[in-house]
Design a protein around this motif. Structure first.
Motif, short mmCIF file in Angstrom:
data_model
loop_
_atom_site.label_atom_id
_atom_site.label_comp_id
_atom_site.label_asym_id
_atom_site.label_seq_id
_atom_site.Cartn_x
_atom_site.Cartn_y
_atom_site.Cartn_z
N SER A 1 -13.39 2.02 6.30
CA SER A 1 -12.78 2.10 7.63
C SER A 1 -11.37 2.67 7.58
O SER A 1 -10.62 2.46 6.63
N LYS A 2 -11.01 3.42 8.63
CA LYS A 2 -9.66 3.95 8.77
C LYS A 2 -8.80 3.09 9.70
O LYS A 2 -7.63 3.38 9.91
N LEU A 3 -9.39 2.04 10.25
CA LEU A 3 -8.66 1.15 11.14
C LEU A 3 -7.56 0.45 10.34
O LEU A 3 -7.80 -0.08 9.25
N SER A 4 -6.35 0.41 10.89
CA SER A 4 -5.21 -0.16 10.17
C SER A 4 -5.47 -1.60 9.74
O SER A 4 -5.14 -1.99 8.61
N TYR A 5 -6.03 -2.40 10.62
CA TYR A 5 -6.30 -3.80 10.30
C TYR A 5 -7.22 -3.89 9.09
O TYR A 5 -7.03 -4.72 8.19
N HIS A 6 -8.23 -3.03 9.04
CA HIS A 6 -9.17 -3.04 7.92
C HIS A 6 -8.54 -2.55 6.64
O HIS A 6 -8.84 -3.07 5.55
N ARG A 7 -7.65 -1.59 6.73
CA ARG A 7 -6.96 -1.12 5.53
C ARG A 7 -6.12 -2.23 4.91
O ARG A 7 -6.04 -2.37 3.69
N ARG A 8 -5.51 -3.03 5.77
CA ARG A 8 -4.71 -4.15 5.27
C ARG A 8 -5.61 -5.23 4.65
O ARG A 8 -5.23 -5.87 3.66
N LYS A 9 -6.78 -5.44 5.23
CA LYS A 9 -7.73 -6.39 4.64
C LYS A 9 -8.19 -5.90 3.27
O LYS A 9 -8.36 -6.69 2.34
N ARG A 10 -8.38 -4.58 3.14
CA ARG A 10 -8.74 -4.03 1.84
C ARG A 10 -7.62 -4.24 0.83
O ARG A 10 -7.86 -4.55 -0.33
N GLU A 11 -6.38 -4.10 1.28
CA GLU A 11 -5.24 -4.35 0.41
C GLU A 11 -5.24 -5.81 -0.04
O GLU A 11 -4.94 -6.11 -1.21
N GLN A 12 -5.58 -6.71 0.87
CA GLN A 12 -5.68 -8.13 0.50
C GLN A 12 -6.74 -8.33 -0.58
O GLN A 12 -6.52 -9.04 -1.57
N GLU A 13 -7.91 -7.72 -0.38
CA GLU A 13 -8.98 -7.83 -1.38
C GLU A 13 -8.48 -7.38 -2.75
O GLU A 13 -8.69 -8.06 -3.77
N LEU A 14 -7.82 -6.23 -2.80
CA LEU A 14 -7.38 -5.67 -4.08
C LEU A 14 -6.32 -6.53 -4.74
O LEU A 14 -6.28 -6.63 -5.98
N THR A 15 -5.47 -7.16 -3.94
CA THR A 15 -4.46 -8.07 -4.51
C THR A 15 -5.13 -9.20 -5.27
O THR A 15 -4.72 -9.56 -6.38
N TYR A 16 -6.17 -9.76 -4.69
CA TYR A 16 -6.91 -10.83 -5.38
C TYR A 16 -7.67 -10.31 -6.58
O TYR A 16 -7.67 -10.92 -7.66
N LEU A 17 -8.34 -9.18 -6.43
CA LEU A 17 -9.14 -8.63 -7.52
C LEU A 17 -8.29 -8.22 -8.72
O LEU A 17 -8.77 -8.23 -9.86
N ASP A 18 -7.04 -7.88 -8.48
CA ASP A 18 -6.13 -7.50 -9.58
C ASP A 18 -5.46 -8.70 -10.23
O ASP A 18 -4.68 -8.54 -11.17
N SER A 19 -5.76 -9.91 -9.73
CA SER A 19 -5.12 -11.12 -10.26
C SER A 19 -5.90 -11.67 -11.45
O SER A 19 -6.95 -11.14 -11.84
N SER A 20 -5.40 -12.76 -12.01
CA SER A 20 -6.08 -13.43 -13.13
C SER A 20 -7.14 -14.42 -12.66
O SER A 20 -7.83 -15.03 -13.47
N LEU A 21 -7.28 -14.58 -11.34
CA LEU A 21 -8.23 -15.54 -10.79
C LEU A 21 -9.66 -14.99 -10.85
O LEU A 21 -9.88 -13.78 -10.81
N GLU A 22 -10.60 -15.90 -10.91
CA GLU A 22 -12.01 -15.54 -10.71
C GLU A 22 -12.21 -15.42 -9.20
O GLU A 22 -12.01 -16.39 -8.47
N VAL A 23 -12.60 -14.25 -8.72
CA VAL A 23 -12.57 -13.97 -7.29
C VAL A 23 -13.95 -13.61 -6.75
O VAL A 23 -14.70 -12.86 -7.36
N SER A 24 -14.25 -14.18 -5.59
CA SER A 24 -15.44 -13.79 -4.82
C SER A 24 -14.97 -13.39 -3.43
O SER A 24 -14.31 -14.16 -2.74
N ILE A 25 -15.32 -12.17 -3.02
CA ILE A 25 -14.98 -11.68 -1.69
C ILE A 25 -16.20 -11.83 -0.80
O ILE A 25 -17.25 -11.26 -1.08
N VAL A 26 -16.08 -12.62 0.25
CA VAL A 26 -17.17 -12.76 1.22
C VAL A 26 -16.88 -11.82 2.38
O VAL A 26 -15.97 -12.05 3.17
N ARG A 27 -17.65 -10.75 2.47
CA ARG A 27 -17.48 -9.78 3.54
C ARG A 27 -18.46 -10.08 4.67
O ARG A 27 -19.68 -10.08 4.46
N ALA A 28 -17.92 -10.31 5.85
CA ALA A 28 -18.74 -10.71 7.00
C ALA A 28 -18.72 -9.64 8.08
O ALA A 28 -17.76 -8.88 8.21
N ALA A 29 -19.78 -9.61 8.86
CA ALA A 29 -19.83 -8.77 10.06
C ALA A 29 -18.94 -9.38 11.13
O ALA A 29 -18.36 -10.46 10.96
#
Length: 252
Positions: A108-136
């Motif tokens: 998505s090119k929607l600004s809100y969605h781009r920021r959500k993607r940034e949030q996902e990447l912040t977690y995925l780049d961490s040392s935590l074991e991460v599960s992203i639940v993507r919902a409609a």
């Protein structure tokens, strides 16, 4: 197992707290207000300033991040907030994180969605074991638009827009499952049982509520139109059972 739900006083966050509480988990909602939810004692923390985060996460094994922005053009909860939560989680020894996100944010090119993607990447780049639940989109998403427009006599729909709307309660159940018994998948997807045109949802809402107003093509930004026409918000992985009409009936 101690679980802290970030944004635990919000719509999705409180539903996740309730889902975990029903399973007997030691769950605590964290929010700026520190509000208790469904008998679960609240924790006061501000993810943007970082105030209270370390104390809120102390002793937690798992966090569920269900934070949202009250202002759709304010990205701080997903940018600064996510970085603060991850840093505090790593300092306090949190092992795992479940992050509630949105289907198709990476496309998505929607600004809100781009920021959500940034949030996902912040977690995925961490040392935590991460599960992203993507919902409609939640059933509430369309109804909020309809109610706001109906007050002015015009019910806005997304021209050509299609959704697979899902009940918050079913998304919360999936988040609770991932928190307690992780699937091991980095991305878990969920949507509702039916793909529907935005216009058809508006007609169903009018029929159920008796609301007056002319159904019109709403003034949505091109990025939103593109997203809701692309099919990026569909999935076959996990499908809820509660239809839009069924949700409306329960809501009444």
């Amino acid at each position: 197992m101690r679980i802290v739900v970030i944004g635990g006083s919000g719509n999705s966050g409180s539903a996740i707290v309730r889902a975990l509480a029903r399973r007997g988990a030691d769950v605590h909602p964290a929010s700026r207000s520190g509000k208790a939810i469904a008998g679960a004692s609240g924790l006061k923390a501000d993810i943007v300033s970082g105030e209270g985060l370390d104390a809120a996460l102390e002793g937690a094994e798992v966090i569920v991040d269900a934070c949202n922005s009250r202002n759709p053009i304010d990205p701080k909860p997903f940018t600064i907030g996510a970085r603060n939560v991850v840093a505090a989680a790593e300092r306090t020894g949190v092992q795992r994180a479940v992050v509630l996100s949105i289907l198709g944010v990476e496309q998505s090119k929607l600004s809100y969605h781009r920021r959500k993607r940034e949030q996902e990447l912040t977690y995925l780049d961490s040392s935590l074991e991460v599960s992203i639940v993507r919902a409609a989109q939640f059933h509430e998403w369309s109804v909020d638009q309809f109610e706001a427009g109906s007050a002015l006599g015009a019910i806005p729909v997304v021209l050509g827009g299609r959704m697979q709307p899902v009940a918050v309660s079913e998304v919360a159940d999936l988040c609770a499952d991932e928190a307690l018994e992780p699937s091991g998948k980095r991305f878990v997807e969920i949507a509702g049982p039916q793909v529907r045109l935005s216009r058809d949802l508006a007609k169903a809402w009018q029929a159920a509520t008796g609301a007056r107003g002319l159904i019109v093509n709403g003034p949505f930004p091109p990025s939103m139109l593109d997203y809701l026409r692309s099919g990026a918000n569909f999935t076959e992985q996990h499908k809820g059972r509660i239809t839009f009409e069924g949700w409306l009936s329960r809501r009444r």
